[in-house]
Scaffold this motif. Sequence first.
Motif, PDB file in Angstrom:
ATOM      1  N   LEU A 286       0.910  -1.132   0.132  1.00  0.00           N
ATOM      2  CA  LEU A 286      -0.427   0.211  -0.248  1.00  0.00           C
ATOM      3  C   LEU A 286       0.726   0.855  -0.314  1.00  0.00           C
ATOM      4  O   LEU A 286       0.409   2.741  -0.116  1.00  0.00           O
ATOM      5  N   PRO A 288       2.366   5.048  -1.468  1.00  0.00           N
ATOM      6  CA  PRO A 288       2.110   5.967  -2.417  1.00  0.00           C
ATOM      7  C   PRO A 288       2.599   5.184  -3.538  1.00  0.00           C
ATOM      8  O   PRO A 288       2.913   5.400  -4.972  1.00  0.00           O
ATOM      9  N   PHE A 385      -7.202  -0.237  -4.078  1.00  0.00           N
ATOM     10  CA  PHE A 385      -7.031   1.196  -3.054  1.00  0.00           C
ATOM     11  C   PHE A 385      -5.914   1.473  -3.198  1.00  0.00           C
ATOM     12  O   PHE A 385      -5.581   3.222  -4.087  1.00  0.00           O
ATOM     13  N   ASP A 388      -6.807   3.523  -6.899  1.00  0.00           N
ATOM     14  CA  ASP A 388      -8.132   4.184  -6.465  1.00  0.00           C
ATOM     15  C   ASP A 388      -7.942   6.262  -7.465  1.00  0.00           C
ATOM     16  O   ASP A 388      -8.239   6.490  -7.588  1.00  0.00           O
ATOM     17  N   ARG A 389      -6.565   6.290  -7.068  1.00  0.00           N
ATOM     18  CA  ARG A 389      -6.300   7.702  -7.277  1.00  0.00           C
ATOM     19  C   ARG A 389      -6.396   8.227  -8.692  1.00  0.00           C
ATOM     20  O   ARG A 389      -6.826   8.525  -8.921  1.00  0.00           O
ATOM     21  N   ARG A 392     -10.309   7.463  -9.614  1.00  0.00           N
ATOM     22  CA  ARG A 392     -11.006   8.208  -9.175  1.00  0.00           C
ATOM     23  C   ARG A 392     -11.350   9.948 -10.018  1.00  0.00           C
ATOM     24  O   ARG A 392     -12.842  10.461 -10.490  1.00  0.00           O
ATOM     25  N   ARG A 490     -18.829   7.525  -5.703  1.00  0.00           N
ATOM     26  CA  ARG A 490     -18.867   6.787  -3.914  1.00  0.00           C
ATOM     27  C   ARG A 490     -17.594   6.762  -4.169  1.00  0.00           C
ATOM     28  O   ARG A 490     -16.816   6.036  -4.386  1.00  0.00           O
ATOM     29  N   PRO A 491     -17.068   7.768  -2.487  1.00  0.00           N
ATOM     30  CA  PRO A 491     -15.747   6.958  -2.628  1.00  0.00           C
ATOM     31  C   PRO A 491     -15.496   5.699  -1.524  1.00  0.00           C
ATOM     32  O   PRO A 491     -16.091   5.196  -1.379  1.00  0.00           O
ATOM     33  N   LEU A 492     -14.057   5.320  -2.277  1.00  0.00           N
ATOM     34  CA  LEU A 492     -13.495   4.087  -1.875  1.00  0.00           C
ATOM     35  C   LEU A 492     -13.626   4.179  -0.148  1.00  0.00           C
ATOM     36  O   LEU A 492     -12.917   4.487   0.863  1.00  0.00           O
ATOM     37  N   ALA A 493     -14.168   2.961   0.134  1.00  0.00           N
ATOM     38  CA  ALA A 493     -14.292   2.460   1.133  1.00  0.00           C
ATOM     39  C   ALA A 493     -14.177   1.022   1.658  1.00  0.00           C
ATOM     40  O   ALA A 493     -15.555   0.399   1.576  1.00  0.00           O
ATOM     41  N   LEU A 494     -13.528   0.392   2.112  1.00  0.00           N
ATOM     42  CA  LEU A 494     -12.752  -0.915   1.669  1.00  0.00           C
ATOM     43  C   LEU A 494     -12.764  -1.928   3.180  1.00  0.00           C
ATOM     44  O   LEU A 494     -12.098  -0.698   3.927  1.00  0.00           O
TER      45      LEU A 494
ATOM     46  N   ARG B  34     -23.041   3.001   5.948  1.00  0.00           N
ATOM     47  CA  ARG B  34     -21.651   1.746   4.244  1.00  0.00           C
ATOM     48  C   ARG B  34     -20.269   2.403   5.909  1.00  0.00           C
ATOM     49  O   ARG B  34     -19.509   0.997   5.729  1.00  0.00           O
ATOM     50  N   LEU B  38     -18.849  -1.369   9.432  1.00  0.00           N
ATOM     51  CA  LEU B  38     -17.167  -1.325   8.956  1.00  0.00           C
ATOM     52  C   LEU B  38     -16.632  -0.851  10.149  1.00  0.00           C
ATOM     53  O   LEU B  38     -15.578  -1.595   9.624  1.00  0.00           O
ATOM     54  N   GLN B  50      -1.391   3.682   7.842  1.00  0.00           N
ATOM     55  CA  GLN B  50      -0.814   4.495   6.750  1.00  0.00           C
ATOM     56  C   GLN B  50      -1.482   4.989   5.987  1.00  0.00           C
ATOM     57  O   GLN B  50      -2.718   5.764   5.777  1.00  0.00           O
ATOM     58  N   ALA B  54      -1.215  10.640  -0.646  1.00  0.00           N
ATOM     59  CA  ALA B  54      -2.264  10.888  -1.964  1.00  0.00           C
ATOM     60  C   ALA B  54      -3.771  10.079  -2.222  1.00  0.00           C
ATOM     61  O   ALA B  54      -4.358  10.389  -2.741  1.00  0.00           O
ATOM     62  N   GLN B  55      -3.513   8.341  -1.445  1.00  0.00           N
ATOM     63  CA  GLN B  55      -3.878   7.640  -1.970  1.00  0.00           C
ATOM     64  C   GLN B  55      -5.185   7.671  -1.079  1.00  0.00           C
ATOM     65  O   GLN B  55      -6.206   7.753  -1.969  1.00  0.00           O
ATOM     66  N   ALA B  67      -9.265   0.918   4.491  1.00  0.00           N
ATOM     67  CA  ALA B  67      -9.285   1.544   3.288  1.00  0.00           C
ATOM     68  C   ALA B  67      -9.973   2.412   2.829  1.00  0.00           C
ATOM     69  O   ALA B  67     -11.965   2.271   2.609  1.00  0.00           O
ATOM     70  N   LEU B  68      -9.228   3.509   3.410  1.00  0.00           N
ATOM     71  CA  LEU B  68     -10.844   5.027   2.829  1.00  0.00           C
ATOM     72  C   LEU B  68      -9.933   5.634   2.063  1.00  0.00           C
ATOM     73  O   LEU B  68      -8.551   6.074   1.615  1.00  0.00           O
ATOM     74  N   GLY B  69     -10.304   6.033   1.119  1.00  0.00           N
ATOM     75  CA  GLY B  69     -10.306   7.091  -0.460  1.00  0.00           C
ATOM     76  C   GLY B  69     -10.245   8.149  -0.270  1.00  0.00           C
ATOM     77  O   GLY B  69     -10.845   8.636   1.127  1.00  0.00           O
ATOM     78  N   PRO B  71     -11.214  11.324  -0.985  1.00  0.00           N
ATOM     79  CA  PRO B  71     -12.229  12.371  -0.243  1.00  0.00           C
ATOM     80  C   PRO B  71     -12.650  12.099   0.927  1.00  0.00           C
ATOM     81  O   PRO B  71     -13.405  13.262   1.632  1.00  0.00           O
ATOM     82  N   TRP B  72     -12.522  11.055   1.576  1.00  0.00           N
ATOM     83  CA  TRP B  72     -13.193  10.854   3.004  1.00  0.00           C
ATOM     84  C   TRP B  72     -12.212  11.899   4.155  1.00  0.00           C
ATOM     85  O   TRP B  72     -12.815  12.777   4.700  1.00  0.00           O
TER      86      TRP B  72
END
Lengths: 776, 94
Positions: A286, A288, A385, A388-389, A392, A490-494, B34, B38, B50, B54-55, B67-69, B71-72
């Motif tokens: 992960l 960057p 993840f 995503d950047r 997006r 929808r922003p990524l949240a996983l 959502r 989680l 981490q 930028a990610q 993991a949150l993109g 925008p969060w």
Amino acid sequence: MQAAKAMPISAGGPGRVIALVGNPNSGKTTLFNALTGAHQQVGNWPGVTVERREGRLRLDSGRELMLVDLPGVYSLLGGGGLDQDIARQYVQSGAADGIVQVVDVGNLQRHLLLTHELLELGGPLLLVLNMMDEARARGQLPDLDALRQHLGGIVVLPIVARRGEGLAELRHALEEDFPRADAHLPPLYPPAIQDILSVLRAGTGDLGPLDRLRTLEGLAAVPPEHEQGFREAREAIVDKTGEDAADALAAARFAWAEETASAALPAVSDALPRDTWTQRLDRWILHPAAGLPIFLLVLYALLVSSFNAGAIFQDFFEDSSKALFVHGLGHVLLAAGLPDWSVQALAGGLGGGVSIVLSFVPPIAFTFLFLAALEDSGYLARAAFTMDRFFRRLGLPGTAMVPMVIGFGCNVPAIMATRTVEDPRARVITALMQPFMSCSARLAVYLAFAAVFFRGYGGQVVFALYLTGILAALVTAWLLRRGPLRGADRPLALELPPYRWPGLRSVVLHAWQRLRVFVLRVGKVIAVLGAVLLLLPGIGWVDGGLRGTDIDHSLLAQGSRALTVVFAPMGIGEEQWPAVAGLVAGAMVKEVVIGVMNGIYQRQESADLMAAYREPAIGAELRAAVLTIPAHGREFLKNLTDPLGFANIGDTAASAAAAGADHATLRGLAAGFTNLSAFAYLLFVLLYLPCASTFAALRRELGSRWAWFSMVYSLALAWLLAGSVYQLGTFDRHPSQSLLWLVMVLTVVLVFWWWWRRPGHIAMAETHILGRGPGS
Amino acid sequence: MTQISPSLVTLGRAIQGSAVEICAIQTSPQERRRLLGLGLRLGSVAHICQGPNAQGVVLQIGSVRIALGRPWLEVIAVRQRPCPAAPTLAEKRV
């Protein structure tokens, strides 16, 4: 959306229906595979594209159950995608005779939030604590009696689904109807909130328990007749707790889950061996800067493994099926006294179609196998993840990258892989991008033309075509985001599951289910279209009737000659009708573009087509087919550094061999094309119609409307772009004609843009994506 | 919905390796649901594994990694908390 029904996919299913429910990554599907093995049916939930898996389970007593594997769901109250809506509706409908909730014991507290909702429903519930081996390794064995007591006496069973541990006890428990939580179930909410909910329940008896909670929490619209009741309940909750209803109820559920988990488990230590290992790997995966090259390396390995390893067996499947279903079948039919044209239709057409379908099996099977292994390992979530950047910026989530890379091998598994994209809009866009990725079938056409026209710089031409395909895919995504698929991202949240070794049985079963869907559903389309398109070169309208005829008077020749007028803007004249015939056949499978041209040029040199049926050498063909396996195995090892086969481009003979092009074909191409018209033709091959199998996959995954959109859009794009390249390249020869063409292209683009941005499309797309299913 | 107060920082300003308490989430009820699924809710304590970068950010709540993109990072407000695993300055001196 239609309510999910309990009707099994297969007719005449057994009596009791048990639903498997659980959070994503709880091991639910592994348990489903372990219990049902190969006795599974995969379909779609009514009206939507979410995969529906059912399986028969024969118990020791001889009784049979129908197990339904519901989509992974965090909460029955909402917040997820379409799949979570399906699970919620199914559970609330009461269609199942019992619910088995699969829980990752390592995340007991969070998984108990779903248990809370299931207890609220009050149906028969059995809790399965999965991954007990990992709990043992951490020294965190739960107190099962304490847990049962806190859950109102429901059955709680420890298992390790991957190893089959505890499954005998589970099968035994499934023999009987399992109990609901009894009166000793501790309160699910604090007394103050419980009282408010009781009052609300009394006044809204017509609503289901989950719908009531969803409405109270602002996740569903309040029915007009209950506006006052819900308003009073919300005000009362704010008065009692100081928080709004959603926060207060969530806090109450978390408190319940925490209390229940802490009663069953010893105190949690942060320094868990598995998590430490996961954290170490994640530091690199992960990262960057390092994450991107690692991702590209993994995808490169996937590409090489899937398509080069698949290629080891591809000729075996193709040649042996051709020996049996084309030459063998043709011989039998001929011996039975059928006329030549019908033998060609049945053996060459239908048998040939089956052969083409089977030739797809090895690369697609390997793709599914490696994808399933990646999914099980926990890496795919990380890849999403990492990417995503970048994605997006196009309004797509990182999960869209994986299908795009698979698309370089074959568009069909790529479209099926878009199921990993959670956002329905993004999933449609990602699937519609796939037909522009240069699949391995198109590479065969590029190689043949490179051998004739672009010697010395074939690599650059092929690379430019690959880039053009990627650019066309990106432009398509951009257009869709500014047209009918507008909407907030929808922003990524996983969740990032811990890394695990993929379970072999689970991976193989998962891949097998996907492959079966491909062979049975997509394959049917290829086989039928194959029969039609392979029939056309052998029959023609002669002497007032449909008869077997030579190629120059066949329906294919007549039709293709008529079509050449359409291709005139890209420099293709009537004499190049075999190239047009290749395009027509390529609408079925891109692999056959060169094959059809081979066939035509060979027939023009009067080869005896019935010879293979009269005197088939099936034994020799089968032996030769088997011998292709070790030969391609050696090639696989040699080509590890060149997965796309670019190395052949500089060598005419190697390119022709790689493309499967005969010398007659190369001579025919050289006589009919210039370098410019050849490049325009290749651009057209790259962009025009998705092949029949891709169309079938689009139709299945997105519905007929989007599949037809893809067809028309890609055809128009190919025609306008290929024509424009040729007209610009020959501008000095016929400036007025070229100018007229360019003005026409500009007008078409402007009209399209105006039509595309009409607001009506957005509502239509919403309805279609969220409210209608594939092929409906 | 809870408003971000000036005393809080956005998740984008949190420090890697630290622990934070989730204090506000400014998004739609559906997206909040959502995140709830989680395990991320108001009052949750999360370790920043981490990022933020930028990610986006990788958090750990209990034993769950999320993991949150990117925008969060601007819509979640947090309060820095002393990390239970890290010794304080006073403890280090001792």
